[in-house]
Structures are given as structure tokens and as C-alpha cells.
Design a protein around this motif. Structure first.
Motif, PDB file in Angstrom:
ATOM      1  N   GLU A 202      -3.762   1.723 -22.183  1.00  0.00           N
ATOM      2  CA  GLU A 202      -2.922   1.962 -23.374  1.00  0.00           C
ATOM      3  C   GLU A 202      -2.400   0.652 -23.947  1.00  0.00           C
ATOM      4  N   ILE A 203      -1.991  -0.258 -23.091  1.00  0.00           N
ATOM      5  CA  ILE A 203      -1.485  -1.546 -23.571  1.00  0.00           C
ATOM      6  C   ILE A 203      -2.594  -2.334 -24.251  1.00  0.00           C
ATOM      7  N   THR A 204      -3.779  -2.360 -23.645  1.00  0.00           N
ATOM      8  CA  THR A 204      -4.912  -3.065 -24.240  1.00  0.00           C
ATOM      9  C   THR A 204      -5.281  -2.434 -25.578  1.00  0.00           C
ATOM     10  N   GLY A 205      -5.314  -1.094 -25.622  1.00  0.00           N
ATOM     11  CA  GLY A 205      -5.613  -0.393 -26.875  1.00  0.00           C
ATOM     12  C   GLY A 205      -4.593  -0.700 -27.950  1.00  0.00           C
ATOM     13  N   TYR A 206      -3.319  -0.797 -27.564  1.00  0.00           N
ATOM     14  CA  TYR A 206      -2.264  -1.105 -28.535  1.00  0.00           C
ATOM     15  C   TYR A 206      -2.414  -2.524 -29.080  1.00  0.00           C
ATOM     16  N   ILE A 207      -2.655  -3.489 -28.193  1.00  0.00           N
ATOM     17  CA  ILE A 207      -2.843  -4.874 -28.648  1.00  0.00           C
ATOM     18  C   ILE A 207      -4.019  -4.957 -29.609  1.00  0.00           C
ATOM     19  N   LEU A 208      -5.121  -4.290 -29.271  1.00  0.00           N
ATOM     20  CA  LEU A 208      -6.291  -4.273 -30.146  1.00  0.00           C
ATOM     21  C   LEU A 208      -5.944  -3.668 -31.506  1.00  0.00           C
ATOM     22  N   TYR A 209      -5.238  -2.569 -31.489  1.00  0.00           N
ATOM     23  CA  TYR A 209      -4.835  -1.897 -32.739  1.00  0.00           C
ATOM     24  C   TYR A 209      -3.997  -2.807 -33.619  1.00  0.00           C
ATOM     25  N   LYS A 210      -3.029  -3.505 -33.040  1.00  0.00           N
ATOM     26  CA  LYS A 210      -2.134  -4.357 -33.845  1.00  0.00           C
ATOM     27  C   LYS A 210      -2.888  -5.561 -34.409  1.00  0.00           C
TER      28      LYS A 210
ATOM     29  N   TYR B 275     -10.881  -2.166 -41.983  1.00  0.00           N
ATOM     30  CA  TYR B 275     -11.242  -1.046 -41.115  1.00  0.00           C
ATOM     31  C   TYR B 275     -10.764   0.241 -41.780  1.00  0.00           C
ATOM     32  N   THR B 276     -11.597   1.267 -41.739  1.00  0.00           N
ATOM     33  CA  THR B 276     -11.140   2.566 -42.220  1.00  0.00           C
ATOM     34  C   THR B 276     -10.162   3.145 -41.205  1.00  0.00           C
ATOM     35  N   GLU B 277      -9.443   4.177 -41.609  1.00  0.00           N
ATOM     36  CA  GLU B 277      -8.511   4.815 -40.694  1.00  0.00           C
ATOM     37  C   GLU B 277      -9.237   5.387 -39.482  1.00  0.00           C
ATOM     38  N   GLN B 278     -10.433   5.951 -39.721  1.00  0.00           N
ATOM     39  CA  GLN B 278     -11.212   6.497 -38.613  1.00  0.00           C
ATOM     40  C   GLN B 278     -11.658   5.395 -37.663  1.00  0.00           C
ATOM     41  N   GLU B 279     -12.044   4.248 -38.205  1.00  0.00           N
ATOM     42  CA  GLU B 279     -12.434   3.130 -37.349  1.00  0.00           C
ATOM     43  C   GLU B 279     -11.261   2.649 -36.509  1.00  0.00           C
ATOM     44  N   LEU B 280     -10.084   2.567 -37.110  1.00  0.00           N
ATOM     45  CA  LEU B 280      -8.899   2.159 -36.351  1.00  0.00           C
ATOM     46  C   LEU B 280      -8.652   3.102 -35.172  1.00  0.00           C
ATOM     47  N   VAL B 281      -8.794   4.408 -35.422  1.00  0.00           N
ATOM     48  CA  VAL B 281      -8.600   5.391 -34.354  1.00  0.00           C
ATOM     49  C   VAL B 281      -9.681   5.250 -33.281  1.00  0.00           C
ATOM     50  N   ASP B 282     -10.941   5.160 -33.723  1.00  0.00           N
ATOM     51  CA  ASP B 282     -12.043   5.048 -32.764  1.00  0.00           C
ATOM     52  C   ASP B 282     -11.912   3.807 -31.890  1.00  0.00           C
ATOM     53  N   TYR B 283     -11.629   2.668 -32.509  1.00  0.00           N
ATOM     54  CA  TYR B 283     -11.538   1.414 -31.747  1.00  0.00           C
ATOM     55  C   TYR B 283     -10.323   1.419 -30.825  1.00  0.00           C
ATOM     56  N   THR B 284      -9.228   2.010 -31.290  1.00  0.00           N
ATOM     57  CA  THR B 284      -8.042   2.105 -30.435  1.00  0.00           C
ATOM     58  C   THR B 284      -8.321   2.993 -29.229  1.00  0.00           C
ATOM     59  N   MET B 285      -9.000   4.124 -29.448  1.00  0.00           N
ATOM     60  CA  MET B 285      -9.357   4.997 -28.330  1.00  0.00           C
ATOM     61  C   MET B 285     -10.281   4.275 -27.356  1.00  0.00           C
TER      62      MET B 285
ATOM     63  N   GLU C 191       4.977   4.958 -28.922  1.00  0.00           N
ATOM     64  CA  GLU C 191       5.336   5.681 -30.144  1.00  0.00           C
ATOM     65  C   GLU C 191       4.388   5.306 -31.275  1.00  0.00           C
ATOM     66  N   GLU C 192       4.055   4.020 -31.392  1.00  0.00           N
ATOM     67  CA  GLU C 192       3.150   3.568 -32.442  1.00  0.00           C
ATOM     68  C   GLU C 192       1.747   4.140 -32.256  1.00  0.00           C
ATOM     69  N   LEU C 193       1.293   4.212 -31.006  1.00  0.00           N
ATOM     70  CA  LEU C 193      -0.011   4.817 -30.740  1.00  0.00           C
ATOM     71  C   LEU C 193      -0.001   6.290 -31.140  1.00  0.00           C
ATOM     72  N   ASP C 194       1.080   6.989 -30.819  1.00  0.00           N
ATOM     73  CA  ASP C 194       1.181   8.405 -31.168  1.00  0.00           C
ATOM     74  C   ASP C 194       1.175   8.597 -32.684  1.00  0.00           C
ATOM     75  N   VAL C 195       1.871   7.714 -33.396  1.00  0.00           N
ATOM     76  CA  VAL C 195       1.910   7.807 -34.859  1.00  0.00           C
ATOM     77  C   VAL C 195       0.511   7.605 -35.440  1.00  0.00           C
ATOM     78  N   LEU C 196      -0.205   6.606 -34.921  1.00  0.00           N
ATOM     79  CA  LEU C 196      -1.567   6.343 -35.399  1.00  0.00           C
ATOM     80  C   LEU C 196      -2.453   7.561 -35.196  1.00  0.00           C
ATOM     81  N   LEU C 197      -2.400   8.143 -34.009  1.00  0.00           N
ATOM     82  CA  LEU C 197      -3.292   9.248 -33.696  1.00  0.00           C
ATOM     83  C   LEU C 197      -2.865  10.537 -34.391  1.00  0.00           C
ATOM     84  N   ALA C 198      -1.566  10.679 -34.667  1.00  0.00           N
ATOM     85  CA  ALA C 198      -1.084  11.860 -35.387  1.00  0.00           C
ATOM     86  C   ALA C 198      -1.433  11.767 -36.873  1.00  0.00           C
ATOM     87  N   LYS C 199      -1.504  10.540 -37.380  1.00  0.00           N
ATOM     88  CA  LYS C 199      -1.797  10.316 -38.799  1.00  0.00           C
ATOM     89  C   LYS C 199      -3.219  10.735 -39.152  1.00  0.00           C
ATOM     90  N   ARG C 200      -4.140  10.509 -38.214  1.00  0.00           N
ATOM     91  CA  ARG C 200      -5.539  10.824 -38.447  1.00  0.00           C
ATOM     92  C   ARG C 200      -5.872  12.172 -37.824  1.00  0.00           C
TER      93      ARG C 200
END
Length: 423
Positions: free
Chosen positions: A29-37, A50-60, A192-201
Motif C-alpha cells: 500500500e505504501i509503495t502504491g501510494y508513493i507511485l500514485y503521488k 495518465y487517464t483516471e483508469q491508468e492511475l487506478v490500474d498502476y496504483t493497484m 484515505e487518499e488511496l480510498d478516495v482515488l479508488l472510490a472516484k473511479r
């Protein structure tokens, strides 16, 4: 109406994998968050988009980049696997995500996340830039969070453009200044930021179902029999549901409830899960706890109809089941169907403690249970009338599943030999 939200999928992943090994899940989760930011910074302040879908895919992918480690027994120090013996979990994680997740087309990002930057000329990938960012994000958590003492304090100046991309480090430092990444990691706001990202998409049903199926397959890291049992239960429950012409809504709830019904077995010790003999009373008590663990994982995350189907598969109509001792009046038809499907799967399947039973023995046991008021008589009668066709349909699906396992094992053997040269 969706049975589970996009954010709920991530919550189930977090809870389930956290039960297996919370250190690996936390690192992911920490690595995914750093990548996302880092990507968010690029989207806002550079020409990279990056599209919103790409942001979600890469974060996952960042969250799940070390999913291959869950196959290892007793991982006490994640840093051990982040600084040595890098390829087994990278290769297995790649194959696992490629074949068993909805983001398989991007799985090579995980394959190369430990490759030194000065060796990128040895590979070809359309995702090289994302690989650079994930490589850096992974190293950053190993350095900051895992506090691996083997890392040189001057690591990031000494190995720039050797072990990692200097450009990626620059992006991290700018994103750190802009967003306060390390502060959010310390105070816990990153979740919380990860949850917001994933809830947005809004994930498609196929996307969400793919991740939930992926979780079921993680149990195979410990018990292949349990995975086959789950897939059989889903198949049998759906076939019986269709024969009873239950509504589309109930059929979908039945599918997801059956898919998730044994998720709690992820926490059951392997010597109990794969016991070759009769379980002692104490061991049976531990085994029965899987239902309550499943409930804890799913409660408040999935639709209540799905939850109740999943956690009532061991209830009996006469009140002798578990974990709540319900009776027929307490249970809906889909809940009574999964109870029959679960027993059929257990009797039909080959397990560590038994060979597969014959048709006559299976139907004999199930008719006896129905006659004694433990399971639904009309469901058992329908099963008996359609038994051969139900089994035939299941066997076709089972062959596909076993073939997939075999393909993964064969490719792993070939790839691990080839990738060891990078060491």
C-alpha cells in the motif's frame, strides 16, 4: 445495483492479504501510494498524462507488486526479499497477475520492478517509464519505512542512474515537496487518499469480479484443494439457482456469496486446512472459525444479501449448523442452495483427506441429510434429477482452471531460469 463498491474491493484485498501477512500488505500500500503521488505530480506539472483508469490500474499494481511474496512461508522481514533473492517473487507475481487479475495486460510492470536501471537496455516494454517509477517507489519504502540497515545512507546519491532512475528520484522529491508524501505515510492519511482515488473511479463489474476471483486464487498459495472447492461451489450454486429460476439479482448475489464463502480459510493454519486425518475437537473449532473470519472481512463492505449467503453455507435447517445455529425459517432459498452446493463440492472433490466420492455415495449422503431435515429437500431432488449434466458442466470449467495452473507452473520454471542471469 452493484453488490460491492470499487472502494470495497480494495478493502477486501487489504483485509484478506493483511491476514496472511500484514507487513507485505502494508509495504504494498505504501509503495502504491508513493507511485500514485508521483504520477499525480506528473499529471499536474509535466507533459506526462495518465487517464483516471491508468492511475487506478498502476496504483493497484503498486499495491500488489509483491503479491508473489504471499506464496513464501513465514516472511518476517520484507526487506530480505526486497534486497536479495529478487526474482522468484517478481516472476511469480507477474504470472499470477497476468493470468488471474483484471490488469494482466500491465503485469510486466511487476516483473521488472527490481531490475536495475542500468539494465533497462536488456528489455523491451511499453511501460518502461512506469517501471522506473515503481522501482523508485519500492526502494523508497524499503529505505524509509522498512529501515533496512543494509542500505547505504548514501544509496540515492551513489546509485543514481545505476540502481534506479535519477529522473524518477527527481519526480519523487518534487512530489514530496508538493504533497508531503512522507508526512502522510507517518500520520496514516495515505490510506484515505488511496480510498478516495479508488472510490472516484467506478470499477466495472468485470473489473471488480476479476479482483475478487484473484483473491480466491491467493488461497492456492496454501491449498489448491480449497480453490477448486470454491470454484466448484460457485458453479454448482449457479447451476442450481438457474434450475430454480431465481431472479437475476438473487443469482448474482449467489455467485458472489459462493465465490467469497471460504475467504476466511486464508487464516486457518495449513496443518488443519490440509489435514489428512480426522480433525480433533479443538482443530474443528479452529476450522469452523473460518466462517466468522469471512464475516469480519466482508461485513460492511459487500451487499448484505451476498454477506448472508457467504456466511450461512454451514447452517442447517434444523438449527444444528454454524456459526449462528439458524433454522429453515431464517434462511432464504439462495442461502439454502449454497448449503447444498457446498456439501456437493466437498463430497465430489478430491481432498487431502479423501478421494472423490462416487455419484451413488454423494446422492446417498445428501438424501439422508435432506430426509433428516438438515438441507433443503427440493434442492437435493433437483440436484439428483440433473446430477449428470451439472457435473459435466463443472468438469469443463474445472479443466480450464487446472490448465491455467499448469500453464503458470510451466512458465515459471522457464522464466526463473532465464531471469536469474540478471543477478
Amino acid at each position: 445495483m452493484s453488490v460491492i463498491s470499487s472502494q470495497g474491493v480494495n478493502e477486501i484485498i487489504r483485509k484478506t492479504l493483511g491476514i496472511i501477512n500484514n507487513k507485505i500488505m502494508s509495504h504494498g500500500e505504501i509503495t502504491g501510494y508513493i507511485l500514485y503521488k508521483m504520477m499525480e505530480y506528473e499529471n499536474t506539472y509535466t507533459e506526462q498524462r495518465y487517464t483516471e483508469q491508468e492511475l487506478v490500474d498502476y496504483t493497484m499494481l503498486g499495491i500488489l507488486h509483491d503479491i508473489g511474496l504471499f506464496k513464501e512461508d513465514n516472511v518476517k522481514n520484507v526487506a530480505d526479499f526486497e534486497t536479495k533473492n529478487l526474482w522468484p517473487h517478481s516472476v511469480y507475481g507477474f504470472l499470477f497477475l497476468k493470468y488471474l487479475s483484471p490488469i494482466g495486460d500491465r503485469a510486466e510492470i511487476v516483473l521488472y520492478h527490481h531490475l536495475d536501471y542500468n539494465r533497462y537496455n536488456l528489455i523491451q516494454s511499453r511501460y518502461l517509464h512506469v517501471i522506473e517509477l515503481l522501482n523508485l517507489a519500492d526502494k523508497m519504502d524499503t529505505f524509509l519505512h522498512l529501515k533496512d540497515e543494509r542500505l547505504d545512507p548514501d544509496y540515492f546519491s551513489k546509485y543514481r542512474n545505476i540502481k534506479f532512475s535519477g529522473a524518477a528520484l527527481d519526480i519523487f522529491q518534487k512530489a514530496e515537496t508538493c504533497y508531503g508524501i512522507t508526512e502522510n505515510l507517518v500520520n496514516g492519511k495515505y490510506r484515505e487518499e488511496l480510498d478516495v482515488l479508488l472510490a472516484k473511479r467506478a470499477f466495472s463489474e468485470r473489473y471488480k469480479k476479476g479482483f475478487l476471483e484473484m483473491l480466491v486464487y491467493t488461497i492456492d498459495f496454501r491449498s489448491e484443494h480449497t480453490v477448486i472447492h470454491t470454484l466448484a461451489t460457485v458453479n454448482f450454486a449457479e447451476q442450481l439457482g438457474r434450475l430454480f429460476r431465481i431472479s437475476g439479482k438473487d443469482l448474482r448475489a449467489l455467485h458472489y456469496g459462493a465465490l467469497l464463502h471460504d475467504l476466511g480459510k486464508i487464516a486457518i493454519p495449513l496443518h488443519i486446512l490440509e489435514s489428512t486425518g480426522r480433525l480433533s475437537d479443538e482443530e474443528m473449532k479452529v476450522m469452523k472459525a473460518h466462517v466468522r473470519i469471512t464475516e469480519m472481512i466482508l461485513e460492511g463492505v459487500v451487499d448484505d444479501d451476498v454477506l448472508q449467503i457467504a456466511v450461512r453455507h454451514h447452517e442447517k435447517l434444523d438449527g444444528t449448523g454454524y456459526h449462528k445455529g439458524l433454522v429453515a425459517a431464517d434462511m432464504t432459498l439462495p442461502q439454502q442452495i449454497i448449503a447444498v452446493a457446498d456439501i456437493l463440492s466437498a463430497l465430489y472433490g478430491k481432498r487431502s483427506y479423501k478421494e472423490a466420492f462416487s455419484k451413488e455415495k454423494i446422492l446417498g449422503i445428501m438424501n439422508s441429510d435432506a430426509d433428516n431435515g438438515k438441507i433443503n429437500r427440493s434442492v437435493v431432488t433437483t440436484l439428483e434429477r440433473n446430477y449428470d449434466n451439472i457435473i459435466k458442466k463443472f468438469e469443463r470449467e474445472k479443466e480450464n482452471t487446472i490448465g491455467l495452473y499448469q500453464q503458470i507452473k510451466e512458465q515459471y520454471a522457464i522464466m526463473i531460469e532465464r531471469f536469474e542471469r540478471f543477478n
